[in-house]
Design a protein around this motif. Structure first.
Motif, short mmCIF file in Angstrom:
data_model
loop_
_atom_site.label_atom_id
_atom_site.label_comp_id
_atom_site.label_asym_id
_atom_site.label_seq_id
_atom_site.Cartn_x
_atom_site.Cartn_y
_atom_site.Cartn_z
N ILE A 296 -4.08 -6.14 -4.95
CA ILE A 296 -3.25 -4.96 -5.21
C ILE A 296 -4.01 -3.69 -4.84
O ILE A 296 -3.48 -2.79 -4.18
N ILE A 297 -5.27 -3.62 -5.25
CA ILE A 297 -6.10 -2.46 -4.91
C ILE A 297 -6.19 -2.30 -3.39
O ILE A 297 -6.07 -1.19 -2.84
N GLU A 298 -6.39 -3.40 -2.69
CA GLU A 298 -6.51 -3.36 -1.24
C GLU A 298 -5.22 -2.86 -0.60
O GLU A 298 -5.25 -2.05 0.33
N LEU A 299 -4.07 -3.32 -1.10
CA LEU A 299 -2.77 -2.91 -0.54
C LEU A 299 -2.52 -1.42 -0.79
O LEU A 299 -2.00 -0.71 0.09
N GLY A 304 -1.52 3.62 1.00
CA GLY A 304 -1.49 4.94 0.39
C GLY A 304 -0.70 4.97 -0.90
O GLY A 304 -1.06 5.67 -1.84
N ARG A 305 0.39 4.23 -0.96
CA ARG A 305 1.21 4.13 -2.16
C ARG A 305 1.86 2.76 -2.17
O ARG A 305 2.09 2.16 -1.12
N LEU A 306 2.19 2.27 -3.38
CA LEU A 306 2.72 0.92 -3.49
C LEU A 306 3.61 0.83 -4.73
O LEU A 306 3.23 1.28 -5.81
N SER A 307 4.79 0.25 -4.56
CA SER A 307 5.66 -0.03 -5.70
C SER A 307 5.52 -1.50 -6.08
O SER A 307 4.98 -2.30 -5.31
N ILE A 308 6.02 -1.86 -7.24
CA ILE A 308 5.97 -3.26 -7.64
C ILE A 308 6.81 -4.11 -6.69
O ILE A 308 6.44 -5.22 -6.32
N GLY A 309 7.94 -3.56 -6.23
CA GLY A 309 8.76 -4.27 -5.25
C GLY A 309 8.01 -4.54 -3.96
O GLY A 309 8.10 -5.64 -3.39
N LYS A 336 -3.06 5.08 -10.31
CA LYS A 336 -2.33 6.15 -10.99
C LYS A 336 -0.84 5.90 -10.81
O LYS A 336 -0.38 5.62 -9.71
N LEU A 337 -0.07 5.98 -11.90
CA LEU A 337 1.37 5.75 -11.87
C LEU A 337 2.10 7.05 -11.57
O LEU A 337 1.80 8.09 -12.15
N TRP A 345 5.92 4.31 -8.43
CA TRP A 345 4.99 3.82 -7.43
C TRP A 345 3.57 4.18 -7.87
O TRP A 345 3.37 4.97 -8.78
N TYR A 346 2.59 3.57 -7.19
CA TYR A 346 1.20 3.70 -7.60
C TYR A 346 0.32 4.15 -6.44
O TYR A 346 0.57 3.81 -5.27
#
Length: 349
Positions: A296-299, A304-309, A336-337, A345-346
């Motif tokens: 997850i950290i790598e993605l 740059g940003r990532l949602s759970i989806g 960070k949320l 997104w994170y």
């Protein structure tokens, strides 16, 4: 002569150089992995570099094929041209990795690297380590392999020795006098070398070997652990376009250095980002964090940003499991949320 009077150091160029140099300075702190993990990163980077650089020139060998071939280099018998090119590239890269401090930027050393690059290629036996004796203009071909036109004219065999002498004199003088930032000097050296196309064959592969050599000699030690060739392969069209845009102007009164330098610096930045991501993942994996959390950290680092989806699609993991990992990573200060509900997104904290 190499005319850099028209070189404009734009804010974008300055920003790219600053980011790369910041990473260069921080590499010692970032690179505090166990020696065996650094060795593993270097092995992966080497395989990616060899595979990508030879595929850029038409090889069909995958990274897995390259890995298998490297495990049997001692056989010294390579049936196909692809295998011959991979074996030569691997040996030259190893020479550069082990001896870069002793390989000065001279005509003799460049010819020696070229000779070693083509060592296993019987087709190239006559012109290994020697400047070209006939024109080798870069041509375009259709889907059947038929030539449909000349992309650009390279230097004539008659002019090549003089132009190479001028290029080497310019680079070594510029480096000694520190009259240009090393990344700009390296970028200009590579694009002019490619424009001269001094050898009958192998110029593209050699230009990428020389890029690594010059970066190492300029203190960018981290390039051993991340493949620039892999970045270039994934941006192959942009690579050739940037080369051609600058190459076509080099012998004019107004050389346009910016198209190539921007591509070159952006490729170096991507190389840096990939390495930083891999090092951070290695450090996370060495701690108590699970492999999924590290992924997850790598993605997040890559996108740059990532949602759970997004994470569900990219990892294939269960949504509820991912939610637990995201909550833990936020509470531990890794992420960070932003927002809430379906729009959440994170990013990196």
């Amino acid at each position: 002569m190499i005319n850099t009077d028209t070189l404009e150091i734009t804010p974008e160029i300055l920003s790219l150089i600053a980011g790369i140099d910041e990473f260069k300075g921080a590499w010692r702190a970032l690179g505090t992995l166990a020696p065996e993990r650094l060795s593993a990163l270097r092995r992966v980077a080497t395989i990616e570099s060899i595979g990508s650089s030879t595929r850029i020139e038409g090889s069909r060998l995958s990274d897995r094929d390259v890995q298998r071939l490297l495990a049997n280099l001692e056989i010294r018998l390579f049936e196909t041209r692809d295998e011959q090119e991979v074996a030569g590239y691997a040996e030259v890269m190893e020479t550069v990795f082990e001896s870069w401090r002793d390989i000065a930027v001279t005509e003799n050393h460049i010819k020696q690297l070229h000779r070693d690059l083509l060592r296993h290629s019987s087709k190239d036996e006559r012109h290994r380590g020697a400047y070209k004796t006939s024109m080798n203009s870069v041509a375009a071909f259709d889907e059947t392999g038929a030539q449909i036109g000349i992309v650009f004219e390279t230097a004539s065999p008659f002019d090549t020795p003089r132009l190479m002498e001028e290029l080497l004199d310019w680079f070594n003088r510029t480096t000694e006098e520190k009259s240009l930032h090393p990344l700009l000097a390296i970028g200009i050296f590579i694009v002019v070398f490619s424009e001269i196309h001094p050898f009958q064959d192998g110029n593209g592969r050699l230009s990428r070997v020389l890029t690594t050599l010059l970066l190492l000699r300029s203190g960018y030690a981290y390039v051993l652990f991340s493949s620039l060739e892999s970045v270039i392969e994934q941006s192959k069209e942009g690579y050739y376009l940037a080369l051609r845009q600058t190459q076509g102007t080099i012998r004019t009164d107004q050389p346009e250095w910016e198209p190539w330098l921007l591509f070159f610096l952006k490729a170096l930045r991507q190389q840096m980002v990939r390495l930083r991501t891999r090092v951070e993942r290695e450090k996370l994996m060495m701690g108590e964090m699970s492999e999924l959390a590290a992924r997850i950290i790598e993605l997040v680092q890559e996108h740059g940003r990532l949602s759970i989806g997004d994470a569900v699609k990219l990892t294939g993991a269960n949504r509820n499991t991912l939610k637990q990992h995201f909550r833990a990573l936020v509470s531990e200060g890794h992420l960070k949320l932003h927002g809430q509900g379906r729009g959440a997104w994170y990013s990196r904290a």
